[in-house]
Design a protein around this motif. Structure first.
Motif, mmCIF file in Angstrom:
data_model
loop_
_atom_site.group_PDB
_atom_site.id
_atom_site.type_symbol
_atom_site.label_atom_id
_atom_site.label_comp_id
_atom_site.label_asym_id
_atom_site.label_seq_id
_atom_site.Cartn_x
_atom_site.Cartn_y
_atom_site.Cartn_z
ATOM 1 N N UNK A 361 -24.566 -29.811 -51.972
ATOM 2 C CA UNK A 361 -24.395 -31.249 -51.758
ATOM 3 C C UNK A 361 -23.480 -31.877 -52.801
ATOM 4 N N UNK A 362 -23.402 -31.263 -53.959
ATOM 5 C CA UNK A 362 -22.496 -31.767 -54.990
ATOM 6 C C UNK A 362 -21.045 -31.461 -54.628
ATOM 7 N N UNK A 363 -20.791 -30.267 -54.144
ATOM 8 C CA UNK A 363 -19.420 -29.849 -53.847
ATOM 9 C C UNK A 363 -18.969 -30.262 -52.450
ATOM 10 N N UNK A 364 -19.897 -30.260 -51.491
ATOM 11 C CA UNK A 364 -19.547 -30.634 -50.107
ATOM 12 C C UNK A 364 -20.663 -31.524 -49.556
ATOM 13 N N UNK A 365 -20.648 -32.792 -49.897
ATOM 14 C CA UNK A 365 -21.760 -33.691 -49.549
ATOM 15 C C UNK A 365 -22.032 -33.793 -48.052
ATOM 16 N N UNK A 366 -21.038 -33.562 -47.224
ATOM 17 C CA UNK A 366 -21.235 -33.754 -45.788
ATOM 18 C C UNK A 366 -21.600 -32.462 -45.049
ATOM 19 N N UNK A 367 -21.646 -31.340 -45.752
ATOM 20 C CA UNK A 367 -21.985 -30.079 -45.096
ATOM 21 C C UNK A 367 -23.456 -30.084 -44.680
ATOM 22 N N UNK A 368 -23.770 -29.884 -43.390
ATOM 23 C CA UNK A 368 -25.178 -29.836 -42.966
ATOM 24 C C UNK A 368 -25.882 -28.625 -43.575
ATOM 25 N N UNK A 403 -31.924 -31.241 -48.472
ATOM 26 C CA UNK A 403 -31.515 -30.610 -47.216
ATOM 27 C C UNK A 403 -31.639 -31.604 -46.067
ATOM 28 N N UNK A 404 -30.904 -31.353 -45.002
ATOM 29 C CA UNK A 404 -30.914 -32.237 -43.834
ATOM 30 C C UNK A 404 -32.077 -31.946 -42.894
ATOM 31 N N UNK A 405 -32.591 -30.705 -42.929
ATOM 32 C CA UNK A 405 -33.744 -30.341 -42.103
ATOM 33 C C UNK A 405 -34.615 -29.347 -42.853
#
Length: 731
Positions: A361-368, A403-405
């Motif tokens: 999330x630090x390097x790619x905040x939008x990656x699910x 995490x998103x899920x």
């Protein structure tokens, strides 16, 4: 299509060895069963008269020892529509005959690309019918003719080479030479135990099936036969979507071999490759010190560790540094799977890996990012202030919450209330019906693995398994403090005491306790030693000679053989959720006795990694009841109710009609949800939706239900499903 033999195998079998093995005084198991593991190479040349010359080379692991060449004539140019079946039948017939003549067990076969082109089903048949691991190799079919210098193009040369034809200016390379080349390449991929070597590639990517060289299944048809129409249609819908959009999926877990997660990932990546989906799997560089700490965390969360065992700052710092090191070195650097341009969806497995989530999330905040929890988390203890469980969970949840899920086993009280219900989804553990653990095997191959197992027992002076002269009851599971091994032994001894009054010892069952190990599980040796010590107790010692306790290596087919030949299966776990071995036992038609919801852990003796007893009123609800229909496909008992287990064992052992009825019911009551196709459909559904930017909110639903609804494939009347009712997932 006429076979024209040119050269058959020349080696002669030993009549004396067969005579000795046929001696009625010998153990019935080893009579005329395969004794020697062998490898084979297969090749072909296509001739101008439409005939196909097939070569087979036999290799003992050190050197090639025999050859066979046969020419098969066709009325027209051979291609996969008319040449495949007779060539495949020829190869299988030759190997079956040679194996039975010499008592060989062919463990693997090297197939040339040229042969695979005209016999595309050969690899699958080698795997499913002869239990051979097939590998595909590029082997030259032609050699330069020094006396002719024809004009040619590279494209034309490649086309001729691939099809097994020889082109102008070259001469065909002899098929025995090609087969020998294939088998020599093959043996380099196998270790001393005749299992394929595990392959870890660049950036610690797990190269499943030797990075695609192993072809145990070619094509989708074998998979289609393992599931029902609704599951299959759903799988194709999401795999096609991901292929069309070139979506990349990444899985991250702690170990490439030995545990249930690794088994599921191997099967999933294999199927994704055949479907054309870009799915990859990564593992960290192993660290024994870190794995000791993560196993402690695992035991603490399940409530089976020493109550005084707690995480220390030194351990947690070491844990954090380990995952950060792996992430920075292998996955987050330029070109890595978690860097920009890498995977489009990331799935993180189990409590060893959540440290990856904040880094992603630090390097790619939008990656699910989806976190998958495969273990029980004792919610009652997690919410007890100051408890070891609370400390471990706080460390993990601080990272998982990003995490998103959150995906969990469908088991009551498995998820702490900290996890927001909207992001919580349910997914069961699964097994693969076509891999070495579950595929059907013929008696010849089963006897080989039973022979090898008996040899391993003899090597360590273990009690002898007397199958087939005597039947046996088994529990196949890791040597883990949560697997209820003391209850298995206590139940068996109670059964034997009852049977002593009605049956001679020669008709009574033995008990087998066996399982794999995993590189991130340092408890196995401790639990094994404690199990052997338990058998020396006064109440168990009279029956210890009929209890076989074995840790075995990474041979899926050996576990398959042990399960196939067992009469009844036990799964008496104390703190587990959804046992894959239960699904496998039911699939084999084995009546299964397992623990159910509502059991209590009392002051009965048990085993833990710290030599402590499990005591107290630790209530549990586990997921095994979802798999077994009580009284039909098996029996459910309360934890530690060994008298009930013994009673059910007695009835099954002495009542043939009951056993036959329950065995038949077990084999037909397995849901697609616990197979690879159902599992893959659920993962690909998540990847499809999340890669489009859709934020899924399961609210505690089963991912499989969401997937089937979205795919427009509702469950049909009578379609087996795991039970949905009465599961309070959070505690």
């Amino acid at each position: 299509m006429t076979p024209m033999t040119q050269m058959g195998f020349e080696s002669k079998p030993s009549a004396e060895i067969k005579r000795r093995l046929s001696n009625p005084n010998n153990d019935r198991l080893i009579q005329l069963a395969p004794t020697t593991p062998m490898y084979a190479g297969f090749s072909c040349n296509v001739h101008p008269d439409h005939s196909v010359e097939v070569g087979i080379a036999i290799h003992d692991g050190d050197y090639t020892i025999d050859y066979s060449i046969q020419r098969i004539a066709f009325n027209e140019a051979p291609h996969k529509n008319n040449a495949s079946q007779p060539i495949e039948e020829h190869v299988l017939k030759q190997l079956r005959h040679l194996g039975k003549e010499h008592l060989f067990k062919f463990v693997a076969g090297g197939v040339t690309e040229a042969l695979h082109h005209i016999a595309p089903n050969l690899c699958t048949k080698l795997w499913l019918e002869l239990d051979m691991v097939p590998m595909l190799f590029k082997v030259r079919t032609t050699a330069r003719d020094r006396h002719i210098q024809p004009a040619h193009t590279p494209d034309a040369e490649a086309e001729h080479e691939h099809a097994g034809h020889h082109k102008p200016g070259t001469k065909p390379r002899p098929v025995d030479e090609q087969a020998d080349s294939a088998v020599r390449k093959l043996v380099m991929y196998f270790g001393p135990s005749h299992n394929p070597r595990l392959s870890i590639g660049y950036r610690n990517q797990v190269e499943v099936d030797a990075n695609g060289k192993i072809h145990i299944i070619d094509g989708l048809e074998p998979y289609r036969k393992t599931c029902r129409e609704g599951t299959w249609n759903s799988l194709l819908k999401y795999s096609n979507d991901l292929k069309e959009r070139h979506v990349k999926i990444g899985f991250f877990s702690s170990t490439p071999q030995g545990g249930g997660v690794a088994l599921m990932r191997h099967a999933l990546i294999r199927l994704c490759r055949i479907l054309g989906v870009d799915a990859t799997w990564y593992v960290p560089k192993p660290s024994p010190a870190v794995f000791r700490h993560t196993k402690n965390n695992h035991n603490i969360l399940q409530g089976v560790a020493d109550p005084n065992l707690r995480p220390t700052k030194q351990h947690t710092d070491q844990f954090t540094e380990w995952i950060e090191y792996n992430a920075e070195r292998y996955w987050l650097s330029e070109g890595g799977p978690l860097a920009e341009g890498g995977v489009d969806v990331a799935f993180i497995d189990d409590p060893q890996m959540p440290g990856l989530i904040p880094l992603i999330k630090k390097h790619r905040p939008t990656l699910p990012v989806v976190y998958r929890s495969h273990i029980e988390i004792r919610s009652d203890l997690v919410h007890k202030a100051g408890s070891p469980q609370a400390e471990v969970w706080k460390y993990l949840w601080d990272r998982i919450q990003l995490a998103d899920m959150f995906i969990s086993h469908p088991v009551a009280k498995f998820v702490p209330s900290d996890v927001p219900l909207p992001i919580l989804g349910l997914l069961p553990a699964t097994t693969d019906w076509l891999d070495g653990l579950s595929k059907p095997m013929v008696t010849w191959d089963l006897s080989y693995y039973m022979r090898v197992f008996k040899t391993h027992c003899n090597d360590i002076k273990m009690a002898k398994l007397l199958w087939p002269a005597r039947g046996y009851i088994c529990q196949i599971a890791r040597f883990d403090p949560a697997k209820g091994i003391p209850d298995v032994i206590d139940s068996f001894v109670k059964l034997r005491r009852r049977l002593d009054d009605v049956l001679p010892a020669s008709k009574a069952p033995q008990l087998l306790i066996a399982g794999h190990g995993a590189i991130d599980d340092p408890d196995a040796s401790i639990i094994y030693d404690q199990t052997m010590a338990l058998l020396e107790k006064e109440e168990y010692a009279p029956y210890a000679s009929d209890v076989v306790v074995m840790r075995i290596g990474p041979s899926d087919q050996m576990l398959n053989a042990l399960l196939t030949n067992a009469k009844i299966v036990l799964q008496l776990s104390l703190r587990e959720g959804f046992e894959v071995k239960v699904s496998e036992a039911l699939h084999h038609g084995k009546p299964t006795i397992a623990t159910r919801a509502g059991g209590k852990l009392t002051d009965n003796v048990s085993i833990s990694s710290s030599n402590q007893l499990l005591t107290g009123e630790m209530l549990l609800k586990i997921g095994i009841p979802l798999q077994i229909i009580d009284g039909k496909s098996g029996y459910l008992v309360d934890v530690h109710d060994t008298s009930a287990v013994a009673n059910h064992l007695y009835n099954l052992w002495t009542d043939k009609a009951l056993f036959d009825r329950m065995s038949a019911q077990a084999a037909i009551n397995v849901s697609d949800e616990v197979g690879t196709c159902g599992n893959a459909a659920s993962w690909l559904y998540l990847a499809s939706k999340l890669s489009k930017g859709e934020m899924l909110k399961p609210h505690g639903k089963w991912i499989n239900d969401m997937m089937r609804e979205d795919a427009g494939e509702p469950y049909r009347e009578g379609e087996p499903r795991l039970k949905r009712d009465g599961i309070n997932i959070q505690g």
